[in-house]
Every structure is written in C-alpha cells, then in structure tokens.
Design a protein around this motif. Sequence first.
Motif, PDB file in Angstrom:
ATOM      1  N   SER A   1      -3.246  -6.274   0.064  1.00 21.20           N
ATOM      2  CA  SER A   1      -3.480  -4.834   0.066  1.00 21.20           C
ATOM      3  C   SER A   1      -4.718  -4.535   0.913  1.00 21.20           C
ATOM      4  O   SER A   1      -5.813  -5.014   0.589  1.00 21.20           O
ATOM      5  CB  SER A   1      -3.703  -4.338  -1.362  1.00 21.20           C
ATOM      6  OG  SER A   1      -4.270  -3.048  -1.357  1.00 21.20           O
ATOM      7  N   PRO A   2      -4.578  -3.757   1.982  1.00 16.37           N
ATOM      8  CA  PRO A   2      -5.747  -3.444   2.820  1.00 16.37           C
ATOM      9  C   PRO A   2      -6.865  -2.740   2.042  1.00 16.37           C
ATOM     10  O   PRO A   2      -8.043  -3.015   2.268  1.00 16.37           O
ATOM     11  CB  PRO A   2      -5.183  -2.528   3.907  1.00 16.37           C
ATOM     12  CG  PRO A   2      -3.718  -2.793   3.924  1.00 16.37           C
ATOM     13  CD  PRO A   2      -3.351  -3.174   2.519  1.00 16.37           C
ATOM     14  N   GLN A   3      -6.497  -1.862   1.117  1.00 17.87           N
ATOM     15  CA  GLN A   3      -7.514  -1.146   0.338  1.00 17.87           C
ATOM     16  C   GLN A   3      -8.288  -2.110  -0.556  1.00 17.87           C
ATOM     17  O   GLN A   3      -9.513  -2.060  -0.625  1.00 17.87           O
ATOM     18  CB  GLN A   3      -6.876  -0.048  -0.508  1.00 17.87           C
ATOM     19  CG  GLN A   3      -7.904   0.713  -1.328  1.00 17.87           C
ATOM     20  CD  GLN A   3      -7.285   1.789  -2.197  1.00 17.87           C
ATOM     21  OE1 GLN A   3      -6.106   2.086  -2.095  1.00 17.87           O
ATOM     22  NE2 GLN A   3      -8.082   2.375  -3.067  1.00 17.87           N
TER      23      GLN A   3
ATOM     24  N   PRO B   1      -0.781 -10.433 -11.120  1.00 21.29           N
ATOM     25  CA  PRO B   1       0.218  -9.360 -11.117  1.00 21.29           C
ATOM     26  C   PRO B   1       0.120  -8.454 -12.339  1.00 21.29           C
ATOM     27  O   PRO B   1       0.695  -7.376 -12.358  1.00 21.29           O
ATOM     28  CB  PRO B   1       1.544 -10.123 -11.108  1.00 21.29           C
ATOM     29  CG  PRO B   1       1.234 -11.447 -11.709  1.00 21.29           C
ATOM     30  CD  PRO B   1      -0.188 -11.749 -11.339  1.00 21.29           C
ATOM     31  N   TRP B   2      -0.627  -8.858 -13.355  1.00 22.09           N
ATOM     32  CA  TRP B   2      -0.747  -8.065 -14.572  1.00 22.09           C
ATOM     33  C   TRP B   2      -1.857  -7.020 -14.505  1.00 22.09           C
ATOM     34  O   TRP B   2      -2.069  -6.286 -15.462  1.00 22.09           O
ATOM     35  CB  TRP B   2      -0.927  -8.955 -15.799  1.00 22.09           C
ATOM     36  CG  TRP B   2      -1.833 -10.134 -15.625  1.00 22.09           C
ATOM     37  CD1 TRP B   2      -1.456 -11.412 -15.343  1.00 22.09           C
ATOM     38  CD2 TRP B   2      -3.261 -10.152 -15.707  1.00 22.09           C
ATOM     39  NE1 TRP B   2      -2.564 -12.227 -15.248  1.00 22.09           N
ATOM     40  CE2 TRP B   2      -3.687 -11.480 -15.471  1.00 22.09           C
ATOM     41  CE3 TRP B   2      -4.233  -9.189 -15.955  1.00 22.09           C
ATOM     42  CZ2 TRP B   2      -5.020 -11.863 -15.478  1.00 22.09           C
ATOM     43  CZ3 TRP B   2      -5.562  -9.569 -15.960  1.00 22.09           C
ATOM     44  CH2 TRP B   2      -5.942 -10.894 -15.729  1.00 22.09           C
ATOM     45  N   ILE B   3      -2.583  -6.942 -13.379  1.00 25.61           N
ATOM     46  CA  ILE B   3      -3.559  -5.856 -13.243  1.00 25.61           C
ATOM     47  C   ILE B   3      -2.924  -4.719 -12.450  1.00 25.61           C
ATOM     48  O   ILE B   3      -1.965  -4.925 -11.709  1.00 25.61           O
ATOM     49  CB  ILE B   3      -4.891  -6.325 -12.617  1.00 25.61           C
ATOM     50  CG1 ILE B   3      -4.724  -6.809 -11.183  1.00 25.61           C
ATOM     51  CG2 ILE B   3      -5.521  -7.406 -13.461  1.00 25.61           C
ATOM     52  CD1 ILE B   3      -6.040  -7.174 -10.504  1.00 25.61           C
ATOM     53  N   ALA B   4      -3.453  -3.535 -12.618  1.00 18.49           N
ATOM     54  CA  ALA B   4      -2.835  -2.348 -12.024  1.00 18.49           C
ATOM     55  C   ALA B   4      -2.741  -2.430 -10.498  1.00 18.49           C
ATOM     56  O   ALA B   4      -1.707  -2.110  -9.920  1.00 18.49           O
ATOM     57  CB  ALA B   4      -3.605  -1.099 -12.443  1.00 18.49           C
ATOM     58  N   HIS B   5      -3.818  -2.839  -9.848  1.00 21.68           N
ATOM     59  CA  HIS B   5      -3.842  -2.871  -8.384  1.00 21.68           C
ATOM     60  C   HIS B   5      -4.493  -4.171  -7.912  1.00 21.68           C
ATOM     61  O   HIS B   5      -5.681  -4.188  -7.590  1.00 21.68           O
ATOM     62  CB  HIS B   5      -4.600  -1.663  -7.833  1.00 21.68           C
ATOM     63  CG  HIS B   5      -4.037  -0.359  -8.287  1.00 21.68           C
ATOM     64  ND1 HIS B   5      -2.856   0.142  -7.803  1.00 21.68           N
ATOM     65  CD2 HIS B   5      -4.481   0.530  -9.204  1.00 21.68           C
ATOM     66  CE1 HIS B   5      -2.602   1.291  -8.394  1.00 21.68           C
ATOM     67  NE2 HIS B   5      -3.566   1.549  -9.250  1.00 21.68           N
ATOM     68  N   PRO B   6      -3.735  -5.263  -7.844  1.00 23.22           N
ATOM     69  CA  PRO B   6      -4.312  -6.550  -7.446  1.00 23.22           C
ATOM     70  C   PRO B   6      -4.555  -6.643  -5.941  1.00 23.22           C
ATOM     71  O   PRO B   6      -4.152  -5.765  -5.173  1.00 23.22           O
ATOM     72  CB  PRO B   6      -3.251  -7.556  -7.886  1.00 23.22           C
ATOM     73  CG  PRO B   6      -1.972  -6.795  -7.821  1.00 23.22           C
ATOM     74  CD  PRO B   6      -2.325  -5.373  -8.185  1.00 23.22           C
ATOM     75  N   LEU B   7      -5.192  -7.726  -5.541  1.00 20.40           N
ATOM     76  CA  LEU B   7      -5.443  -7.978  -4.121  1.00 20.40           C
ATOM     77  C   LEU B   7      -4.132  -8.115  -3.351  1.00 20.40           C
ATOM     78  O   LEU B   7      -4.016  -7.649  -2.224  1.00 20.40           O
ATOM     79  CB  LEU B   7      -6.285  -9.246  -3.957  1.00 20.40           C
ATOM     80  CG  LEU B   7      -6.602  -9.667  -2.527  1.00 20.40           C
ATOM     81  CD1 LEU B   7      -7.453  -8.612  -1.827  1.00 20.40           C
ATOM     82  CD2 LEU B   7      -7.308 -11.015  -2.512  1.00 20.40           C
ATOM     83  N   LEU B   8      -3.145  -8.747  -3.967  1.00 18.24           N
ATOM     84  CA  LEU B   8      -1.844  -8.911  -3.321  1.00 18.24           C
ATOM     85  C   LEU B   8      -0.950  -7.721  -3.643  1.00 18.24           C
ATOM     86  O   LEU B   8      -0.915  -7.244  -4.772  1.00 18.24           O
ATOM     87  CB  LEU B   8      -1.184 -10.212  -3.785  1.00 18.24           C
ATOM     88  CG  LEU B   8      -1.967 -11.484  -3.475  1.00 18.24           C
ATOM     89  CD1 LEU B   8      -1.245 -12.704  -4.036  1.00 18.24           C
ATOM     90  CD2 LEU B   8      -2.210 -11.634  -1.990  1.00 18.24           C
ATOM     91  N   ASP B   9      -0.221  -7.270  -2.654  1.00 16.43           N
ATOM     92  CA  ASP B   9       0.680  -6.131  -2.833  1.00 16.43           C
ATOM     93  C   ASP B   9       2.069  -6.649  -3.190  1.00 16.43           C
ATOM     94  O   ASP B   9       2.890  -6.925  -2.320  1.00 16.43           O
ATOM     95  CB  ASP B   9       0.718  -5.299  -1.551  1.00 16.43           C
ATOM     96  CG  ASP B   9       1.552  -4.045  -1.697  1.00 16.43           C
ATOM     97  OD1 ASP B   9       2.110  -3.809  -2.796  1.00 16.43           O
ATOM     98  OD2 ASP B   9       1.657  -3.300  -0.711  1.00 16.43           O
ATOM     99  N   TYR B  10       2.312  -6.789  -4.485  1.00 11.50           N
ATOM    100  CA  TYR B  10       3.591  -7.329  -4.955  1.00 11.50           C
ATOM    101  C   TYR B  10       4.747  -6.356  -4.756  1.00 11.50           C
ATOM    102  O   TYR B  10       5.905  -6.748  -4.868  1.00 11.50           O
ATOM    103  CB  TYR B  10       3.491  -7.723  -6.430  1.00 11.50           C
ATOM    104  CG  TYR B  10       2.607  -8.926  -6.673  1.00 11.50           C
ATOM    105  CD1 TYR B  10       3.038 -10.201  -6.330  1.00 11.50           C
ATOM    106  CD2 TYR B  10       1.353  -8.788  -7.241  1.00 11.50           C
ATOM    107  CE1 TYR B  10       2.236 -11.310  -6.551  1.00 11.50           C
ATOM    108  CE2 TYR B  10       0.543  -9.886  -7.468  1.00 11.50           C
ATOM    109  CZ  TYR B  10       0.993 -11.146  -7.118  1.00 11.50           C
ATOM    110  OH  TYR B  10       0.197 -12.240  -7.337  1.00 11.50           O
TER     111      TYR B  10
END
Length: 175
Positions: free
Chosen positions: A130-132, A112-121
Amino acid sequence: MHLRPAILSILLTTVPTASAVADLKPFVLPWDDASPTITSLAGWQPTPAGAEGWVSVTPEGHFEVGGRRIRFLGVNIGAENIFRDRATAEKVAARLAKFGVNSVRFHHMEAPWIAHPLLDYTTGNSRTISPQRLDELHAFIAALKSHGIYSNINLLVSRAFKVADGFPPELAQLD
C-alpha cells in the motif's frame, strides 16, 4: 494455617477507605509530552540515529557504534499503531526519546487482521504494498531516526500468502 489470619488482617488494614481514595490525585503521563525536564533522556543519544556510524558487533559480542559500546532500550510497536500521520509520528518519536528509548521493533505490519496493513490484500495477492502505508512507515522511521532511535523491521511475521503469489491451490485450503 496460622498465617491466614495474619495475612487477612494485613490485607484488611491496608485496603484504602472511600475517603482515602477520594483524596487521591490523578497521576497522568501524557502520551505526547516531550518537554525538556530533569528526567528527560532525549539528549543522551546521538541524533540522527546512525550519525556516528553503523551498528556493529565486537569480538566480545557487544554492540558498538563509532567504536563506542551501545545498549539498546527498545519497545515494540505493532499492527495499525505503526501507521500514523506525520505529526503523530513526530510526537511519538519525541516522547520515546524522552524516555531513553533508542530502538523500535516494528511488528505485524503486514497482518491481514488489521484494518489497513502494509500489504494491500484487496489486490488478491500478498505482493502489493500500500503506497499510503509505506509513506506512513517511512515518515515514522524518519521521525524516529531524527530523535536518535534505531528501527528494527520484522517482515513475514503475519503475512497471509495467497495462491496468486504463485503457491499451489492447496494453500487456499489451509486455515
């Protein structure tokens, strides 16, 4: 105690002078250089990864593929460095293959501390992908595979579980 003057003398005589530093030439290894050279190891691994069968373990504890031993030279790629556009993923995969890398460990992709993680928090839970980001991950893995590089995906490394995932409300009190 007698070594101190000797060590100091050696250090002072080996410190480069300003003119010696000015004569140095830059030695740069471009991040995206996958050109075939005498030192390239890209041709040493079968492509795509897995073309000769599944990785298995022998009774002696060695990895093998298609009946032949395999050794892994791997690197970690973590957090937002995993999620790149297709062109960049291809360049990185080619460069890694040139260095002889045949395994990549994906780590902290759900942090969760990265700008755009795999999971959409932003959905309030940790169960929405996250589909993207998933598309970027798939593209990177495909690029690696095409260059003979295996992928090791680490899950649940930095996942931030939420009450909305079905956990008790006390979870929100944990830091």
